[in-house]
Scaffold this motif. Structure first.
Motif, short mmCIF file in Angstrom:
data_model
loop_
_atom_site.label_atom_id
_atom_site.label_comp_id
_atom_site.label_asym_id
_atom_site.label_seq_id
_atom_site.Cartn_x
_atom_site.Cartn_y
_atom_site.Cartn_z
N ARG A 173 0.84 -1.21 0.00
CA ARG A 173 0.00 0.00 0.00
C ARG A 173 0.87 1.26 0.00
O ARG A 173 0.57 2.25 -0.69
CB ARG A 173 -0.94 0.00 1.21
N ALA A 176 2.36 1.73 -3.46
CA ALA A 176 1.37 2.12 -4.46
C ALA A 176 1.02 3.60 -4.39
O ALA A 176 0.58 4.20 -5.39
CB ALA A 176 0.11 1.28 -4.29
N GLU A 181 -2.53 7.10 -10.18
CA GLU A 181 -3.70 6.22 -10.04
C GLU A 181 -4.11 5.57 -11.36
O GLU A 181 -4.41 4.37 -11.41
CB GLU A 181 -4.87 7.00 -9.46
N ALA A 182 -4.10 6.34 -12.45
CA ALA A 182 -4.52 5.80 -13.75
C ALA A 182 -3.58 4.68 -14.19
O ALA A 182 -4.03 3.64 -14.69
CB ALA A 182 -4.54 6.91 -14.80
N LEU A 184 -1.70 2.83 -12.21
CA LEU A 184 -1.87 1.72 -11.28
C LEU A 184 -3.09 0.87 -11.65
O LEU A 184 -3.03 -0.36 -11.65
CB LEU A 184 -2.02 2.26 -9.85
N LYS A 185 -4.20 1.54 -11.97
CA LYS A 185 -5.42 0.81 -12.35
C LYS A 185 -5.21 0.02 -13.64
O LYS A 185 -5.70 -1.11 -13.78
CB LYS A 185 -6.59 1.78 -12.50
N GLU A 186 -4.49 0.63 -14.59
CA GLU A 186 -4.23 -0.06 -15.85
C GLU A 186 -3.39 -1.31 -15.60
O GLU A 186 -3.67 -2.39 -16.12
CB GLU A 186 -3.51 0.88 -16.82
N TYR A 187 -2.36 -1.16 -14.78
CA TYR A 187 -1.49 -2.29 -14.43
C TYR A 187 -2.28 -3.41 -13.76
O TYR A 187 -2.14 -4.60 -14.09
CB TYR A 187 -0.37 -1.80 -13.51
N GLU A 188 -3.13 -3.05 -12.80
CA GLU A 188 -3.89 -4.06 -12.06
C GLU A 188 -4.87 -4.81 -12.97
O GLU A 188 -5.08 -6.01 -12.82
CB GLU A 188 -4.62 -3.40 -10.89
N ALA A 189 -5.46 -4.09 -13.93
CA ALA A 189 -6.37 -4.73 -14.88
C ALA A 189 -5.61 -5.72 -15.76
O ALA A 189 -6.08 -6.84 -16.02
CB ALA A 189 -7.07 -3.68 -15.74
N ARG A 192 -4.56 -8.89 -13.75
CA ARG A 192 -5.65 -9.85 -13.54
C ARG A 192 -5.84 -10.76 -14.75
O ARG A 192 -6.20 -11.93 -14.62
CB ARG A 192 -6.96 -9.11 -13.23
#
Length: 245
Positions: A173, A176, A181-182, A184-189, A192
């Protein structure tokens, strides 16, 4: 990531790559926590197999006992009928009646003999089953304490891993927070959908550049963007690309 220069983008991607190492470490720890040690699995399988075998033996025993009880009731009924027929024969008034009762008594006795012949192997089978059941129960009585000990040992192991995971999650955390944020969200998607890997290095091989994720040679214009520090995804596997050292 408009308004962010190349150097900042490179730093963000490097931070993201470090975050991914933390994520992969967490993945390994969670998988380790969910997996069971080989010895525990082996003993668990043994216990389950013995319990299944015991259940089958007890079911068979119940069936044999039911059949034996049915034969016993039939024998009681036939014995009573035999006695009644003998009593009625003694009161017979003629030779014809005597013969009729004699025939009836003989039929009852034949049936009694048949049931007794059937009951003997039933009793033998039940005795054999009792021996098997006792053997399986003895094996279970020896294995169950071992299984309980292994389960307790595993619970302590998992507890320790969960504590470590909690600490690593806190570290994750903190890491991160320094990533846009953008991105990070792209990476996490991507992570998955790509078995845990959302960002990979671009490596030079001779005059070509390859994606470490899928080992495909990257188009020149894509490689140039990566070198410039732009946020680029591999056109083949879709992972984010980071220029290798």
């Amino acid at each position: 990531m408009g308004g962010v220069n190349g150097a900042e983008q490179v730093e963000a991607l490097r931070a993201l790559y470090g975050l991914q190492e933390k994520d992969l470490e967490l993945d390994r720890l969670r998988e380790e926590a969910e997996s069971l040690p080989e010895e525990l699995l082996a003993v668990k399988r043994q216990v389950e197999a013995l319990e299944e075998r015991l259940a089958g033996l007890l079911e068979r025993q119940a069936e044999l006992q039911k059949e034996y009880n049915r034969h016993s009731l039939d024998l009681e009924d036939l014995t009573a009928k035999e006695k009644q027929a003998e009593a009625e024969q003694r009161q017979a008034q003629s030779a014809k009646e005597q013969t009729q009762y004699e025939n009836r008594i003989q039929q009852i006795r034949d049936r009694i003999r048949e049931l007794l012949e059937l009951s003997t192997p039933l009793m033998e089978a039940m005795e054999s089953l009792e021996g098997e059941i006792a053997q399986v129960e003895e094996e279970l009585s020896q294995l169950r304490p071992r299984l309980e000990a292994l389960l307790e040992e595993n619970a302590r192991r998992v507890g320790g891993l969960k504590e470590t995971i909690a600490l690593k999650e806190e570290e994750r955390r903190a890491m991160a927070q320094g990533i846009p944020e953008a991105l990070l969200k792209e990476y996490e998607a991507i992570r998955r959908s790509r078995k845990g890997t959302g960002i990979v290095r671009m490596r030079r091989q001779g005059n070509a550049f390859r994606c470490e994720g899928c080992n495909v040679v990257l188009p020149t214009h894509v490689a140039q963007k990566v070198v410039q520090g732009q946020v680029v995804r591999c056109p083949t596997c879709g992972r984010l690309l980071l220029k290798g050292d």
